[in-house]
Design a protein around this motif. Structure first.
Motif, PDB file in Angstrom:
ATOM      1  N   ALA A 169       0.815  -1.215   0.000  1.00  0.00           N
ATOM      2  CA  ALA A 169       0.000   0.000   0.000  1.00  0.00           C
ATOM      3  C   ALA A 169       0.849   1.266   0.000  1.00  0.00           C
ATOM      4  N   SER A 173       0.953   4.434  -2.728  1.00  0.00           N
ATOM      5  CA  SER A 173       0.749   5.858  -2.476  1.00  0.00           C
ATOM      6  C   SER A 173       1.781   6.691  -3.235  1.00  0.00           C
ATOM      7  N   ILE A 202      -4.332   6.794   1.147  1.00  0.00           N
ATOM      8  CA  ILE A 202      -3.545   5.642   1.593  1.00  0.00           C
ATOM      9  C   ILE A 202      -2.622   6.034   2.732  1.00  0.00           C
TER      10      ILE A 202
END
Length: 264
Positions: A169, A173, A202
């Motif tokens: 994740a 971003s 995020i």
């Protein structure tokens, strides 16, 4: 612990308590303290050594300080690396540190950055998880050192796909933010706004506080007033909270506010 490109928030059930502590310190710009937690393990374990390099390299990029310590940690990681994956990861970190030095005007190491990332590309298998981070960093060099936005976009898209597939994740971003920046440069405001907003979302969800102010400032570039000013003001508040880190963001915000436009 094997080195990977994953951000590792260290906040989900079953996470290593050490990694949880490292993530919390890292996310609050306490890179030196986070690296200290890994120091004993990093003396003998290649994975920990590589993670320590990544932390200290990030400190360099956000503060333009700590180069000697990062270089020492990198040499340790290179000495411990065994096999193509670890050697490739070490080369990737060398390339990124050289890129940061060049970008911030500390010392021109552009050739070293390109050479190291090229070596990493030869060592890291195309389908390996670490390939996404490598692709992202090659995109940064293409965009910021080689002035080749088309090559950068292709590299960022590969990194974005790899990060999506591996569930990284935090890297997502970053890819969202860079792709949005290229879209903004092309005048694609809706696409840019979406990418910047995803990057911010995020980072807020992960609790990546040190990266939230830059994400707010980036989104401000694609917004209209008064929302753009509100976003810059929130970025400035977070910047003060973190003691002026990242150091390069403050002048951008001040200049943007003075001009009544968004920071570059």
């Amino acid at each position: 612990m094997a080195y990977t490109a994953r951000s590792g928030t260290g906040t989900t059930k079953g996470d290593d308590p050490l990694q949880t502590a490292v993530w919390r310190l890292r996310s609050r710009a306490c890179w030196t303290d986070a690296a200290a937690l890994l120091e004993r393990r990093a003396a003998t374990d290649a994975g920990a050594a590589l993670q320590r390099v990544a932390l200290l390299g990030e400190r360099c990029l956000y503060t333009a300080q700590g180069w000697a310590e990062a270089e020492d940690a990198l040499r340790t990681a290179e000495a411990l690396a065994q096999g193509d994956d670890e050697r490739g990861a070490a080369a990737c970190e060398r390339g990124h540190l050289a890129y940061a030095s060049t970008l911030l005007g500390v010392r021109d190491r552009a050739d070293e950055a390109r050479s190291a990332l090229g070596r990493a590309a030869a060592l890291i298998a195309p389908g390996a998880q670490a390939r996404a981070l490598l692709d992202f960093r090659r995109g940064l060099i293409a965009e910021n050192l080689s002035d080749s936005p088309q090559s950068a976009r292709a590299a960022y898209r590969r990194a974005h796909a790899g990060a999506t597939a591996s569930g990284d994740a935090l890297l997502l971003s970053f890819t969202w933010r860079q792709l949005a920046g290229l879209a903004l440069a092309d005048g694609e405001l809706a696409e840019a706004r979406h990418g910047f907003a995803e990057s911010l979302r995020i980072r807020e969800e992960l609790g990546y506080l040190v990266g939230t102010a830059p994400a707010l400032a980036s989104l401000a570039q694609a917004e209209t007033e008064p929302e753009a000013t509100r976003l810059r003001q929130e970025a400035a508040r977070l910047l003060r909270l973190l003691g002026g880190v990242p150091t390069w963001l403050g002048p951008q915000l001040v200049a943007a506010q003075a001009r009544g436009v968004q920071a570059v």
